[in-house]
Design an enzyme around this catalytic site. Structure first.
Site, PDB file in Angstrom:
ATOM      1  N   ASP A  88       1.361  -1.673  -0.104  1.00  0.00           N
ATOM      2  CA  ASP A  88      -0.271  -0.214   0.241  1.00  0.00           C
ATOM      3  C   ASP A  88       0.465   1.462   0.016  1.00  0.00           C
ATOM      4  O   ASP A  88       2.385   1.733   0.511  1.00  0.00           O
ATOM      5  CB  ASP A  88      -0.516  -0.096   1.293  1.00  0.00           C
ATOM      6  N   TYR A 147      -3.688  -2.828  -5.551  1.00  0.00           N
ATOM      7  CA  TYR A 147      -4.149  -4.279  -5.169  1.00  0.00           C
ATOM      8  C   TYR A 147      -5.897  -4.218  -6.034  1.00  0.00           C
ATOM      9  O   TYR A 147      -6.280  -4.734  -6.207  1.00  0.00           O
ATOM     10  CB  TYR A 147      -4.208  -3.710  -3.458  1.00  0.00           C
ATOM     11  N   GLY A 178     -14.371  -8.167   2.565  1.00  0.00           N
ATOM     12  CA  GLY A 178     -14.302  -7.023   2.803  1.00  0.00           C
ATOM     13  C   GLY A 178     -13.979  -7.451   4.024  1.00  0.00           C
ATOM     14  O   GLY A 178     -12.255  -7.588   3.677  1.00  0.00           O
TER      15      GLY A 178
HETATM   16  N1  CAA Z   1      -8.999   9.202   2.082  1.00  0.00           N
HETATM   17  C1  CAA Z   1      -9.120  10.666   1.414  1.00  0.00           C
HETATM   18  N2  CAA Z   1      -7.615  11.276   1.919  1.00  0.00           N
HETATM   19  C2  CAA Z   1      -7.047   9.960   2.967  1.00  0.00           C
HETATM   20  C3  CAA Z   1      -7.522   8.742   3.476  1.00  0.00           C
HETATM   21  C4  CAA Z   1      -9.197   8.250   2.626  1.00  0.00           C
HETATM   22  N3  CAA Z   1      -9.118   6.948   2.957  1.00  0.00           N
HETATM   23  N4  CAA Z   1      -6.518   7.859   4.045  1.00  0.00           N
HETATM   24  C5  CAA Z   1      -5.604   9.150   4.415  1.00  0.00           C
HETATM   25  N5  CAA Z   1      -5.723  10.166   3.579  1.00  0.00           N
HETATM   26  C6  CAA Z   1      -5.326  11.362   3.679  1.00  0.00           C
HETATM   27  C7  CAA Z   1      -4.597  11.863   4.848  1.00  0.00           C
HETATM   28  O1  CAA Z   1      -5.440  12.256   5.212  1.00  0.00           O
HETATM   29  C8  CAA Z   1      -3.281  13.031   4.391  1.00  0.00           C
HETATM   30  O2  CAA Z   1      -3.397  14.372   4.249  1.00  0.00           O
HETATM   31  P1  CAA Z   1      -2.784  15.283   4.326  1.00  0.00           P
HETATM   32  O3  CAA Z   1      -1.641  15.241   3.883  1.00  0.00           O
HETATM   33  O4  CAA Z   1      -3.491  16.626   4.534  1.00  0.00           O
HETATM   34  O5  CAA Z   1      -2.423  15.217   6.147  1.00  0.00           O
HETATM   35  C9  CAA Z   1      -2.828  12.162   2.979  1.00  0.00           C
HETATM   36  O6  CAA Z   1      -4.166  11.188   2.401  1.00  0.00           O
HETATM   37  C10 CAA Z   1      -1.739  10.947   3.410  1.00  0.00           C
HETATM   38  O7  CAA Z   1      -1.937  10.582   4.867  1.00  0.00           O
HETATM   39  P2  CAA Z   1      -1.166   9.345   5.076  1.00  0.00           P
HETATM   40  O8  CAA Z   1      -0.485  10.077   5.833  1.00  0.00           O
HETATM   41  O9  CAA Z   1      -1.999   8.246   5.976  1.00  0.00           O
HETATM   42  O10 CAA Z   1      -0.381   8.837   4.017  1.00  0.00           O
HETATM   43  P3  CAA Z   1       0.925   7.844   4.474  1.00  0.00           P
HETATM   44  O11 CAA Z   1       1.401   7.893   2.719  1.00  0.00           O
HETATM   45  O12 CAA Z   1       1.516   7.619   5.277  1.00  0.00           O
HETATM   46  O13 CAA Z   1      -0.328   6.407   4.277  1.00  0.00           O
HETATM   47  C11 CAA Z   1      -1.584   4.846   3.170  1.00  0.00           C
HETATM   48  C12 CAA Z   1      -0.968   6.460   3.311  1.00  0.00           C
HETATM   49  C13 CAA Z   1      -0.063   3.448   2.846  1.00  0.00           C
HETATM   50  C14 CAA Z   1      -2.666   4.501   1.872  1.00  0.00           C
HETATM   51  C15 CAA Z   1      -2.312   4.806   4.505  1.00  0.00           C
HETATM   52  O14 CAA Z   1      -2.667   5.928   5.026  1.00  0.00           O
HETATM   53  C16 CAA Z   1      -2.540   3.300   4.775  1.00  0.00           C
HETATM   54  O15 CAA Z   1      -2.578   2.056   5.141  1.00  0.00           O
HETATM   55  N6  CAA Z   1      -4.007   2.864   4.481  1.00  0.00           N
HETATM   56  C17 CAA Z   1      -4.893   2.290   4.460  1.00  0.00           C
HETATM   57  C18 CAA Z   1      -4.921   0.994   3.335  1.00  0.00           C
HETATM   58  C19 CAA Z   1      -6.178   0.231   3.103  1.00  0.00           C
HETATM   59  O16 CAA Z   1      -7.509   0.341   3.868  1.00  0.00           O
HETATM   60  N7  CAA Z   1      -5.811  -0.906   3.405  1.00  0.00           N
HETATM   61  C20 CAA Z   1      -6.395  -2.350   3.178  1.00  0.00           C
HETATM   62  C21 CAA Z   1      -5.032  -3.213   3.132  1.00  0.00           C
HETATM   63  S1  CAA Z   1      -5.931  -4.979   3.676  1.00  0.00           S
HETATM   64  C22 CAA Z   1      -6.995  -5.218   2.143  1.00  0.00           C
HETATM   65  O17 CAA Z   1      -6.074  -5.336   1.307  1.00  0.00           O
HETATM   66  C23 CAA Z   1      -7.290  -6.271   2.086  1.00  0.00           C
HETATM   67  C24 CAA Z   1      -8.720  -6.077   1.882  1.00  0.00           C
HETATM   68  O18 CAA Z   1      -9.085  -7.294   0.407  1.00  0.00           O
HETATM   69  C25 CAA Z   1      -9.454  -5.576   2.055  1.00  0.00           C
END
Ligand code: CAA
Length: 240
Positions: A88, A147, A178
């Site tokens: 991710d 993904y 989910g």
């Molecule tokens: N919508 C809108 N904005 C978002 C957001 C979202 N969902 N998530 C984060 N942001 C924003 C943040 O608020 C931040 O904004 P600012 O810079 O203005 O503060 C900006 O995006 C950067 O966010 P992060 O600091 O979180 O950025 P990062 O680079 O450190 O991490 C990420 C980004 C890796 C995507 C992290 O947010 C993350 O891991 N998210 C979860 C992703 C996820 O749900 N993965 C599912 C894994 S499980 C799976 O995949 C199994 C399945 O089939 C369901």
């Protein structure tokens, strides 16, 4: 003779539960895994299910594995393409290796193993293929262009192959889980995960067994009129 089932990524997480459930349903199960020997050994000694190490994203390794399974147990009649990884990051931070790894493992593996088992199923006039997609392939997810693309690809792949398999008695279906309580989901930052759980009408993460029961249903011998479908198991998070 018990039908032979291969579950990729079948020694941990959702896959391990699928392997166990298929074994309980009377199948001879082989569970593949990519690298965690210790977990695979523990799984096999606990369940008696054979585990086999190969990279499901690598065609050559899949070919050798399928031949070995064929020699030891007979042709694979039930295939569960469950192997999946995440890398991710937002697009701005994602590099080409993160894209390739996820596409190869999650989607390439479906091509590899369907390609290598389809002819055997055609000859037997029986096959059950279940591809594990994801809610994030249906709805998209911030930080997962790789993904989401791979899982969305799985859903299209499933519908296309279902049309090819029907006249040979081969069903091809997908399950779109989910957020399920596994290591993969536990790796999501805690604050992000809390927000995701708040959006699940059932108010909890899924359990691996919630998905495994769907696989048993779709791979049942009598399930020969269910093909090309996607079974969403997500606690109501995305109704699609
Ligand atoms: N919508 C809108 N904005 C978002 C957001 C979202 N969902 N998530 C984060 N942001 C924003 C943040 O608020 C931040 O904004 P600012 O810079 O203005 O503060 C900006 O995006 C950067 O966010 P992060 O600091 O979180 O950025 P990062 O680079 O450190 O991490 C990420 C980004 C890796 C995507 C992290 O947010 C993350 O891991 N998210 C979860 C992703 C996820 O749900 N993965 C599912 C894994 S499980 C799976 O995949 C199994 C399945 O089939 C369901």
């Amino acid at each position: 003779m018990a039908r032979v089932a291969l579950v990729t990524g079948g020694t941990r997480g959702i896959g391990a539960e699928i392997s166990r459930a298929l074994q309980r349903a009377g199948r001879t199960v082989v569970a593949s895994y990519a690298g965690n020997d210790e977990a695979a050994r523990a799984f096999s000694s606990e369940t008696g299910i054979k585990s086999m190490r190969f990279d499901a994203g690598d065609f050559g390794e899949c070919q050798a594995a399928v031949e070995k399974i064929h020699g030891e147990h007979g042709p694979i009649e039930i295939l569960v393409n469950n192997a999946g990884i995440t890398r991710d990051a937002t697009l701005l931070k994602m590099n080409r290796d993160m894209w390739d790894a996820v596409l190869d493992t999650n989607l390439g593996s479906c091509f590899n193993l369907c390609k290598l088992t389809f002819e055997g199923m055609r000859q037997k006039k029986f096959g059950r293929i279940v591809n594990i997609g994801s809610i994030n392939g249906q709805a998209g997810q911030y930080g997962q262009v790789n993904y989401a693309a791979a899982k969305s690809g799985i859903h299209g792949f499933t519908k296309a192959l279902a049309q090819e398999g029907a006249r040979f008695g081969i069903t091809v279906n997908a399950i779109a889980p989910g957020y399920v309580d596994t290591d993969m989901v536990r790796a999501v930052p805690a604050d992000v995960l809390q927000k995701i759980i708040a959006r699940i009408p059932m108010g909890r993460l899924g359990k691996a067994d919630d998905i495994a029961r769907g696989v048993v249903f779709l791979t049942a011998d009598e399930g020969d009129f269910i093909t090309g479908s996607t079974l969403s198991i997500n606690g109501g998070q995305h109704m699609y």
